[in-house]
Motif scaffolding. Sequence first.
Motif, PDB file in Angstrom:
ATOM      1  N   LEU A 104       8.984 -15.124   0.475  1.00 58.20           N
ATOM      2  CA  LEU A 104       8.572 -15.276   1.992  1.00 58.20           C
ATOM      3  C   LEU A 104       7.082 -14.949   2.410  1.00 58.20           C
ATOM      4  CD1 LEU A 104      11.547 -13.026   3.329  1.00 58.20           C
ATOM      5  CD2 LEU A 104      11.194 -15.447   3.602  1.00 58.20           C
ATOM      6  N   LYS A 105       6.284 -14.691   1.485  1.00 59.14           N
ATOM      7  CA  LYS A 105       4.800 -14.760   1.516  1.00 59.14           C
ATOM      8  C   LYS A 105       4.247 -15.897   2.085  1.00 59.14           C
ATOM      9  CE  LYS A 105       3.218 -15.881  -3.223  1.00 59.14           C
ATOM     10  NZ  LYS A 105       2.580 -15.278  -4.142  1.00 59.14           N
ATOM     11  N   GLN A 106       4.595 -17.115   2.003  1.00 56.71           N
ATOM     12  CA  GLN A 106       4.089 -18.283   2.689  1.00 56.71           C
ATOM     13  C   GLN A 106       4.319 -18.097   3.917  1.00 56.71           C
ATOM     14  OE1 GLN A 106       2.135 -20.196   1.093  1.00 56.71           O
ATOM     15  NE2 GLN A 106       2.412 -19.390  -1.044  1.00 56.71           N
ATOM     16  N   LYS A 107       5.247 -17.322   4.344  1.00 60.95           N
ATOM     17  CA  LYS A 107       5.752 -17.205   6.109  1.00 60.95           C
ATOM     18  C   LYS A 107       5.231 -15.795   6.608  1.00 60.95           C
ATOM     19  CE  LYS A 107      10.099 -19.852   5.223  1.00 60.95           C
ATOM     20  NZ  LYS A 107      11.300 -19.860   5.409  1.00 60.95           N
ATOM     21  N   GLY A 108       4.195 -15.221   5.773  1.00 56.39           N
ATOM     22  CA  GLY A 108       3.571 -14.092   6.259  1.00 56.39           C
ATOM     23  C   GLY A 108       4.153 -12.745   5.830  1.00 56.39           C
ATOM     24  N   ALA A 109       5.099 -12.795   4.920  1.00 59.06           N
ATOM     25  CA  ALA A 109       5.702 -11.475   4.498  1.00 59.06           C
ATOM     26  C   ALA A 109       4.610 -10.832   3.556  1.00 59.06           C
ATOM     27  CB  ALA A 109       6.743 -11.806   3.512  1.00 59.06           C
ATOM     28  N   SER A 110       4.772  -9.410   3.814  1.00 64.98           N
ATOM     29  CA  SER A 110       3.644  -8.617   2.869  1.00 64.98           C
ATOM     30  C   SER A 110       4.623  -7.904   1.721  1.00 64.98           C
ATOM     31  CB  SER A 110       2.957  -7.688   3.782  1.00 64.98           C
ATOM     32  OG  SER A 110       3.936  -6.742   4.366  1.00 64.98           O
ATOM     33  N   CYS A 111       3.874  -7.042   0.960  1.00 62.97           N
ATOM     34  CA  CYS A 111       4.332  -6.083  -0.171  1.00 62.97           C
ATOM     35  C   CYS A 111       3.918  -4.796   0.679  1.00 62.97           C
ATOM     36  CB  CYS A 111       3.560  -6.491  -1.309  1.00 62.97           C
ATOM     37  SG  CYS A 111       4.093  -5.380  -2.650  1.00 62.97           S
ATOM     38  N   TYR A 112       4.828  -4.354   1.565  1.00 57.91           N
ATOM     39  CA  TYR A 112       4.470  -3.099   2.013  1.00 57.91           C
ATOM     40  C   TYR A 112       5.755  -2.149   1.958  1.00 57.91           C
ATOM     41  CZ  TYR A 112       3.303   0.447   5.423  1.00 57.91           C
ATOM     42  OH  TYR A 112       2.874   1.674   6.046  1.00 57.91           O
ATOM     43  N   PHE A 113       6.744  -2.562   2.375  1.00 52.39           N
ATOM     44  CA  PHE A 113       7.877  -1.670   2.393  1.00 52.39           C
ATOM     45  C   PHE A 113       7.810  -0.403   2.911  1.00 52.39           C
ATOM     46  CE2 PHE A 113       8.497  -5.495  -0.237  1.00 52.39           C
ATOM     47  CZ  PHE A 113       9.564  -5.999   0.361  1.00 52.39           C
ATOM     48  N   ASN A 114       7.314  -0.283   3.840  1.00 50.15           N
ATOM     49  CA  ASN A 114       6.972   1.266   4.417  1.00 50.15           C
ATOM     50  C   ASN A 114       6.169   1.937   3.506  1.00 50.15           C
ATOM     51  OD1 ASN A 114       7.030   2.699   6.663  1.00 50.15           O
ATOM     52  ND2 ASN A 114       8.867   3.517   5.989  1.00 50.15           N
ATOM     53  N   SER A 115       5.306   1.386   2.803  1.00 49.28           N
ATOM     54  CA  SER A 115       4.443   2.094   1.779  1.00 49.28           C
ATOM     55  C   SER A 115       5.273   2.325   0.496  1.00 49.28           C
ATOM     56  CB  SER A 115       3.875   3.570   2.270  1.00 49.28           C
ATOM     57  OG  SER A 115       2.759   3.116   3.282  1.00 49.28           O
ATOM     58  N   ALA A 116       6.329   1.705   0.232  1.00 49.86           N
ATOM     59  CA  ALA A 116       7.053   1.923  -1.088  1.00 49.86           C
ATOM     60  C   ALA A 116       6.687   1.167  -2.224  1.00 49.86           C
ATOM     61  CB  ALA A 116       8.642   1.963  -0.875  1.00 49.86           C
TER      62      ALA A 116
END
Length: 135
Positions: A104-116
């Motif tokens: 989903l990164k091409q759709k703007g997803a990030s690698c955050y997961f509430n700082s996890a």
Amino acid sequence: MSSSRCNINLHKRSLMCRSMSFGLIKFLVALIFFTIVPLKSEGQFHDWCIADEQTPDDELVQAFNWACQNGADCTKIQENQPCYLPNTVKEHASYAFNSYYQNLKQKGASCYFNSAAVLTAHDPSHDACKFEVIP
């Protein structure tokens, strides 16, 4: 006499302005070149999204469940699948986080997961378990 000094000073200023302009043009051309030319080649730069080692397991489980329900392909971390072992919360969360991020990164997803989670340039794949990477 004063008019000849002005001409010399004007000439020096003109040369300084030209050299500064030329330097700025070189910089802008280089900037444009590096933004247009793809940096990915044989030694491509990739990133993977993995669980942050400092995140407590209960927080990883929450983020892991969310990722699996919202776009991550978690089938490979099921029992008897290539990424089931090691069977730890951190390893399974890392696989789920990366799957979600890559898909989903091409759709703007990030690698955050509430700082996890955190991004890494080190491929977390191991044995038969391959962590997907999508440029």
